[in-house]
Design an enzyme around this catalytic site. Structure first.
Site, PDB file in Angstrom:
ATOM      1  N   ARG A  15      -6.144 -13.194 -12.936  1.00  0.00           N
ATOM      2  CA  ARG A  15      -4.835 -11.861 -12.741  1.00  0.00           C
ATOM      3  C   ARG A  15      -3.425 -12.306 -13.417  1.00  0.00           C
ATOM      4  O   ARG A  15      -2.383 -12.596 -12.852  1.00  0.00           O
ATOM      5  CB  ARG A  15      -5.137 -11.190 -11.400  1.00  0.00           C
ATOM      6  N   GLU A 482      -6.869   4.406  11.216  1.00  0.00           N
ATOM      7  CA  GLU A 482      -7.842   3.254  10.147  1.00  0.00           C
ATOM      8  C   GLU A 482      -7.203   2.206  10.060  1.00  0.00           C
ATOM      9  O   GLU A 482      -7.639   1.403   8.492  1.00  0.00           O
ATOM     10  CB  GLU A 482      -8.013   4.291   8.709  1.00  0.00           C
ATOM     11  N   HIS A 693       3.535   9.066  -1.748  1.00  0.00           N
ATOM     12  CA  HIS A 693       3.593   7.856  -2.493  1.00  0.00           C
ATOM     13  C   HIS A 693       5.153   7.748  -2.675  1.00  0.00           C
ATOM     14  O   HIS A 693       5.690   7.168  -3.831  1.00  0.00           O
ATOM     15  CB  HIS A 693       3.232   8.387  -3.987  1.00  0.00           C
TER      16      HIS A 693
HETATM   17  N1  GLN Z   1      -8.537   8.800   5.043  1.00  0.00           N
HETATM   18  C1  GLN Z   1      -8.009   8.054   3.623  1.00  0.00           C
HETATM   19  C2  GLN Z   1      -6.667   7.612   4.461  1.00  0.00           C
HETATM   20  O1  GLN Z   1      -5.665   8.474   4.885  1.00  0.00           O
HETATM   21  C3  GLN Z   1      -7.690   8.671   2.357  1.00  0.00           C
HETATM   22  C4  GLN Z   1      -6.816   8.392   1.376  1.00  0.00           C
HETATM   23  C5  GLN Z   1      -7.431   8.371  -0.179  1.00  0.00           C
HETATM   24  O2  GLN Z   1      -7.188  10.019   0.359  1.00  0.00           O
HETATM   25  N2  GLN Z   1      -7.099   8.521  -0.645  1.00  0.00           N
HETATM   26  O3  GLN Z   1      -6.103   6.457   4.006  1.00  0.00           O
END
Ligand code: GLN
Ligand code: ZN
Length: 751
Positions: A15, A482, A693
């Site tokens: 890379r 998460e 984003h």
């Molecule tokens: N549950 C995931 C998150 O919140 C969904 C990510 C995605 O849609 N790319 O990161």
């Protein structure tokens, strides 16, 4: 038999291009330094192919960011706002690719889209009424000359004018027909410059030909190429197609004055039939794409040789099915995988050997050749590991397993009573900011620097904090954040049987971003509950409903290297059964809202409309239903999709039979809302109210305005309020501010 490679990976074996580019962006490396790294990569790539004995090697397959952008740049398709920045040529190029924010101005990047049915992204060329199409660049010429100085006489590969025009966005009054003549003239000029420098073979990549073509498309294609082909200037022209067959135009194309025509026999389901029924002119060369440029399994020489035999074409060159850009560099990089696995894989470098071996066997009585026997030994017996239990479970699936009862309308009522959420419930898509401490904790654990207990302890602390934050902000449906996940597919892959992981098998996704898809090695099953402990812990931290968070089977499959010995459908069903176990365990542990993400469902929609259902949706959608069909009526199933570009498959999305769907909508002018209304969409919806984003914090007024538009098309009782995707790439501060505004906006419209 001669061999041909459409394109080679260009990110560097380790890379190098990514790291050098990122340094350049930060000002830590100057342009000369970056150019030197690029030159070295091109050199290694060319010599690797030459040493392997490939006959037709491409130059101009390198790119600092993307080949479509290179082509736009070559022909001066550069919107004025980028030119106005007054940057150097390379900096202007990167401004188009990544946007520019600095002392010279502030411009967003060009739009980016998926390259056909791959996970690679191209930049969408933008043509306005002031665009002056003109051959101003010299990249193909420079790279041709550079290769020749290295002793490699290349074919020069360029994105063809037809595909370029079809992918471009026209922002003014002008249409394709207004500029196609001029663009063609400039391509003709390019051919003439190239031939004057000694190039005698030019490859025009026209993957757009594998899509559904209209009569106008065919006319346009013929117009363009009649002109180019009557101005060859002594060069030979190769028309290269890939990602499918060219059924709509095959009969026309073989009548044109191309010298070579490249056709994909891997993804092109009808390619063999087309050649056999229409024939192939004896004065042309057929470049038969039979070595898969998209997947990493060994080629089955017997099958490939039988197609070569079957073609009945006089002049055949053996080629890759598409550019090797979509596979990793080399198995040499993999130090941890044992040979038992590796011998079944072929990355780009190993594919060169395959091309050579097959080409050497073609036309021979090959049965007793060493290379053939060695190859066939790989396919004797089973390659992929099997699990009889999983196979039996898949075989036992009945129609009833795809149906969730009671029907949506009944469930919706039950859920409204039990969950007792306010009107316009607020929630998020799942992940919270993956700050450096979160990543460090995971890395420390992986490296063995901390114990499992320490790792878990840290994550629990993060979850507890995250939940407290969500309660303070006033969100209605809480998530755990998460923090334990690196990536939504890799995380599940690591916890499923049947998956294999690589160390350095990177593939370019866009620009400097590369992905490392896991490999499905065998039958897939769940070893043990994956997310249950985290969700249970999260639930213990709050009285509010906690949403469990899973990745769906279609997305898990689409972002992995799939098996080739069983069908995609079979693989998806195996994964669906594994995720179903997880859904049921979450439910059994009191989690009564479960989100099953299908971020990548839309992206593998076949390129041809006629294939949408039979080749994909007819099994992808039921597979999703299989995952949740056995839950109780009071358990609310959510799903999430990243793109709202599913206007044309809305009935299929509704047929996923989820209770709630959230999706990206903030950037798409809310067009989708009209279609939802027209289609009587039954599922409750959360069209994202702001764009995650970007680090920008949306104001309350802005969110209220978005919601007001949504309310015009969606019944109040069905509307959810949420961001448009996960928050993991965002920072803590902007996340908190944005969510506070989101909750306030929901409060205002409730009032
Ligand atoms: N549950 C995931 C998150 O919140 C969904 C990510 C995605 O849609 N790319 O990161
Ligand atoms: Zn998303």
């Amino acid at each position: 038999m001669n061999t041909s490679v459409i394109g080679y990976p260009r990110i560097g074996k380790d890379r190098e291009l990514k790291f050098a580019s990122e340094k350049f962006f930060k000002g830590e490396l100057d342009e000369a330094g970056l150019q030197a790294v690029a030159k070295q990569i091109r050199k290694e790539d060319l010599l690797k192919q030459k040493e392997a004995g490939i006959t037709y090697i491409s130059s101009n397959d390198f790119s600092f960011y993307d080949n479509v952008l290179d082509t736009a740049f070559l022909f001066n398709v550069i919107p004025q706002r980028y030119k106005d920045l007054g940057l150097s040529e390379l900096e202007t190029y990167f401004a188009l690719a990544r946007g520019y924010q600095g002392d010279k101005g502030n411009v967003k990047a060009l739009a980016m889209k998926k390259w056909f049915n791959t996970n690679y992204h191209y930049l969408v060329p933008e043509i306005d009424d002031d665009t002056e199409i003109k051959l101003t660049g010299s990249k193909p010429v420079d790279e041709y000359k550079e290769a020749r100085e290295l002793g490699v006489d290349t074919k020069v590969a360029i994105v063809g004018p037809f595909t370029f025009l079809k992918l471009a966005k026209f922002t003014g009054a002008k249409k394709i027909s207004d500029i196609s003549g001029k663009l063609t003239d400039e391509y003709v000029k390019l051919v003439s410059v190239l031939t004057s420098k000694g190039a005698d073979l030019i490859e025009f990549d026209e993957p757009y030909l594998v899509r559904d073509l209209s009569a106008e498309d065919i006319t346009l294609f013929k117009e363009i190429y009649n002109k180019i082909l009557s101005n060859k200037n002594g060069a030979k022209i190769l028309l290269q197609t890939y990602f499918g067959d060219i059924r709509d135009i095959y009969a026309e194309v073989i009548k044109l004055d191309f010298d070579l025509i490249g056709i994909d026999f891997v993804e092109g389901r009808k390619s063999l039939e087309l050649v056999k029924t229409n024939g192939f002119p004896s004065d042309k060369v057929l470049v038969a794409g039979l070595v898969n440029g998209k997947n990493i399994w060994r080629n089955d020489y017997k099958k490939t040789l039988s197609v070569l035999n079957d073609l009945g074409v006089e002049n055949v060159v053996l080629g890759t099915s598409c550019s090797l850009l979509h596979v990793p560099y080399s198995l040499e990089n993999e130090t941890k995988l044992t040979d038992d696995y590796k011998k079944h894989f072929a990355f780009a470098e190993e594919k060169l050997t395959e091309l050579n071996e097959i080409a050497a066997l073609a036309g021979k009585d090959f049965a007793n050749e060493e290379s053939f026997k060695k190859n066939q030994a790989l396919f004797e017996g089973r390659v992929n590991s099997e699990d009889k239990d999983v196979q039996a479970k898949v075989a036992a699936i009945t129609d009833a397993d795809y149906v969730r009862l009671p029907v949506f309308e009944v469930r919706e009522k039950i859920q409204k009573e039990i969950l007792n959420l306010p009107l316009f419930p607020t929630t998020t898509i799942g992940s919270f900011p993956q700050t450096s401490d979160v990543r460090k904790n995971r890395q420390d654990f992986k490296k063995g620097n901390i114990t499992k207990e320490q790792y878990v302890e840290f994550n629990k602390k993060k979850i507890a904090e995250c939940i407290k934050l969500q309660e303070e902000i006033g969100l209605d449906v809480i998530v755990h954040g998460e923090f334990e996940r690196n990536d939504m597919v890799e995380y599940f892959g690591e916890n499923l049987n049947g998956y294999v992981f690589t160390e350095k098998a990177w593939v370019q996704s866009y620009g400097t971003r590369n992905v490392k898809p896991p490999i499905i090695w065998g039958d897939v099953s769940r070893r043990a509950p994956i997310t249950v402990e985290w969700s249970k812990f999260a639930k213990s931290c709050t009285d509010k409903p906690v949403k469990g968070m899973l990745t769906g089977p279609v997305t898990i499959l689409n972002w992995s290297f799939p098996r080739e010995d069983i069908s995609i459908k079979e693989s998806i069903l195996q994964i669906a059964l594994a995720i179903r176990d997880e859904v049921l365990d979450l439910e059994a542990n009191g989690i009564n809202i479960i989100q099953i993400d299908e971020a990548a469902l839309r992206e593998k929609l076949p390129l041809r409309k006629s294939d949408w259902y039979s080749e994909y949706l007819d099994f992808a959608i039921p597979a999703f239903r299989l995952v949740h069909s056995k839950v109780k009526p009071e358990t609310q199933i959510h799903t999430h999709m990243c793109y709202s570009e599913f206007t044309d498959i809305i009935p299929a999305i509704d047929a996923m039979d989820a209770d709630v769907i959230t999706f990206e909508a903030s950037r798409s002018d809310l067009q989708i809302l009209d279609s939802l209304k027209e289609n009587n969409f039954k599922t409750e919806v959360g069209p994202g109210v702001y764009d995650i984003h970007s680090p920008r914090v949306p104001s309350v007024e802005e969110i209220v305005a978005a919601l007001t538009k949504m309310r015009a098309k969606i019944e109040d009782s069905k509307l959810w309020v949420n961001p448009d995707c996960g928050l993991k790439t965002r920072g803590d501060e902007e996340t908190k501010k944005s969510l506070i505004n989101l909750v306030e906006a929901a409060r205002q419209i409730r009032g």
